[in-house]
Scaffold this motif. Sequence first.
Motif, PDB file in Angstrom:
ATOM      1  N   LEU A 171       0.840  -1.205   0.000  1.00  0.00           N
ATOM      2  CA  LEU A 171       0.000   0.000   0.000  1.00  0.00           C
ATOM      3  C   LEU A 171       0.875   1.255   0.000  1.00  0.00           C
ATOM      4  CD1 LEU A 171      -2.786  -1.209   2.464  1.00  0.00           C
ATOM      5  CD2 LEU A 171      -2.872  -1.102  -0.041  1.00  0.00           C
ATOM      6  N   VAL A 172       1.481   1.477  -1.133  1.00  0.00           N
ATOM      7  CA  VAL A 172       2.470   2.540  -1.285  1.00  0.00           C
ATOM      8  C   VAL A 172       1.833   3.762  -1.941  1.00  0.00           C
ATOM      9  CG1 VAL A 172       4.470   3.102  -2.733  1.00  0.00           C
ATOM     10  CG2 VAL A 172       4.444   0.971  -1.417  1.00  0.00           C
ATOM     11  N   TRP A 173       2.134   4.919  -1.404  1.00  0.00           N
ATOM     12  CA  TRP A 173       1.708   6.167  -2.063  1.00  0.00           C
ATOM     13  C   TRP A 173       2.776   6.583  -3.057  1.00  0.00           C
ATOM     14  CZ3 TRP A 173      -3.160   7.505  -1.293  1.00  0.00           C
ATOM     15  CH2 TRP A 173      -3.790   7.104  -0.109  1.00  0.00           C
ATOM     16  N   HIS A 223      -5.654   4.447  -4.152  1.00  0.00           N
ATOM     17  CA  HIS A 223      -6.367   3.962  -2.974  1.00  0.00           C
ATOM     18  C   HIS A 223      -6.658   5.127  -2.045  1.00  0.00           C
ATOM     19  CE1 HIS A 223      -2.278   4.197  -1.611  1.00  0.00           C
ATOM     20  NE2 HIS A 223      -2.425   3.516  -0.502  1.00  0.00           N
ATOM     21  N   SER A 224      -7.552   4.879  -1.119  1.00  0.00           N
ATOM     22  CA  SER A 224      -7.844   5.909  -0.125  1.00  0.00           C
ATOM     23  C   SER A 224      -8.136   5.215   1.196  1.00  0.00           C
ATOM     24  CB  SER A 224      -9.033   6.766  -0.562  1.00  0.00           C
ATOM     25  OG  SER A 224     -10.200   5.985  -0.584  1.00  0.00           O
ATOM     26  N   PHE A 225      -7.945   5.966   2.255  1.00  0.00           N
ATOM     27  CA  PHE A 225      -8.094   5.408   3.591  1.00  0.00           C
ATOM     28  C   PHE A 225      -9.101   6.197   4.401  1.00  0.00           C
ATOM     29  CE2 PHE A 225      -4.042   3.269   2.958  1.00  0.00           C
ATOM     30  CZ  PHE A 225      -4.165   2.149   3.765  1.00  0.00           C
ATOM     31  N   ILE A 226      -9.799   5.497   5.283  1.00  0.00           N
ATOM     32  CA  ILE A 226     -10.599   6.169   6.308  1.00  0.00           C
ATOM     33  C   ILE A 226     -10.138   5.652   7.665  1.00  0.00           C
ATOM     34  CG2 ILE A 226     -12.897   6.456   7.304  1.00  0.00           C
ATOM     35  CD1 ILE A 226     -14.047   6.363   4.554  1.00  0.00           C
ATOM     36  N   ALA A 252      -1.884   3.624   7.335  1.00  0.00           N
ATOM     37  CA  ALA A 252      -2.371   4.301   6.127  1.00  0.00           C
ATOM     38  C   ALA A 252      -1.224   4.716   5.207  1.00  0.00           C
ATOM     39  CB  ALA A 252      -3.217   5.522   6.516  1.00  0.00           C
ATOM     40  N   LEU A 253      -0.031   4.854   5.761  1.00  0.00           N
ATOM     41  CA  LEU A 253       1.109   5.222   4.914  1.00  0.00           C
ATOM     42  C   LEU A 253       1.780   3.989   4.324  1.00  0.00           C
ATOM     43  CD1 LEU A 253       2.523   8.227   6.960  1.00  0.00           C
ATOM     44  CD2 LEU A 253       1.104   8.255   4.893  1.00  0.00           C
ATOM     45  N   GLY A 254       1.324   2.810   4.718  1.00  0.00           N
ATOM     46  CA  GLY A 254       1.817   1.608   4.045  1.00  0.00           C
ATOM     47  C   GLY A 254       2.257   0.470   4.952  1.00  0.00           C
ATOM     48  N   ILE A 255       2.360   0.717   6.246  1.00  0.00           N
ATOM     49  CA  ILE A 255       2.777  -0.377   7.140  1.00  0.00           C
ATOM     50  C   ILE A 255       1.535  -1.190   7.500  1.00  0.00           C
ATOM     51  CG2 ILE A 255       3.990  -1.005   9.258  1.00  0.00           C
ATOM     52  CD1 ILE A 255       5.398   1.690   9.192  1.00  0.00           C
ATOM     53  N   TRP A 256       1.189  -2.130   6.651  1.00  0.00           N
ATOM     54  CA  TRP A 256      -0.054  -2.900   6.816  1.00  0.00           C
ATOM     55  C   TRP A 256       0.240  -4.152   7.640  1.00  0.00           C
ATOM     56  CZ3 TRP A 256      -4.464  -0.846   6.640  1.00  0.00           C
ATOM     57  CH2 TRP A 256      -5.625  -1.603   6.470  1.00  0.00           C
TER      58      TRP A 256
END
Length: 272
Positions: free
Chosen positions: A108-110, A199-202, A225-229
């Motif tokens: 989940l990379v921006w 993608h988007s996050f809530i 949300a920044l990618g550490i899933w």
Amino acid sequence: MTLTPKPIRTTVLQKLLTLGLAVVTGVIVILTNLQSNITIASDSNLLTKQSQYASDLITSLPSSPTSSLPSFPPPQAHPLPPTLAQWQDIKNSGDYFSHVSPTKVGYLVWSQFPVKVYIEPSNTLTGQQAEAWVNNVLEAVKEWNTYLPLVITEKPEIADITIVRKAPPLQLNPSSKIPRARSAQTTYNYISKNNLLSHSFIILLSPSQTGQYLTAAIRHELGHALGIWGHSPLQTDALYFSQVRNPSPISPRDVNTLKRVYEQPTSLGWKL
Ligand SMILES: [Zn+2]
């Protein structure tokens, strides 16, 4: 994706750690029933009868509308953002990348910076309380901004990450059948934006969170949300799976992990 937020005995905790929290995305829950039969690990300052025991839930939307998207672009790595490229951990503290799971679109990379964060105004707080809440949230946004460029937007419709002061839905614990409150919930969804898979996050933050716990909770959720899933097995990391009495700031291991995530291939950010 759930770490059952009930009292954890040492052996169970050890087992969880050994398993490396295979259930990558654990959950944290706030346990406030202080009189409960919490067993305190004698070798750990993690739990005390007074401490809140927090839990979050990280999920993808159960019915994400990916079916409306054409097939995903082949996964490729994006160039490292300069903030992460410059990052060096001289102490070699290691990372917990092995605890981070890729999703079906990869990591989940921006790739478009700054990442736009919208903080929804509270409709239940007024005046100073509302201001204090926003300031606590902003504190955590500012901390991550050192490692990935973030910007606060006033426009919800263009936000990448939306932060809402709202209790996450209760989730039934299959073993106890008692619904538990959670401190936070972070959910992502796929979207098509400018013909790119995006993608988007809530992030939902429970109103029970205040002060340094609120900042710690949003610090933790922003990490997702920044990618550490996934979660760290060490409580000295901001992405530790549980909330602790003295929350950790963003640690070198958190940043090392984030950097490794951003070196990975992903379908996100590439042409549909
Ligand atoms: Zn978490």
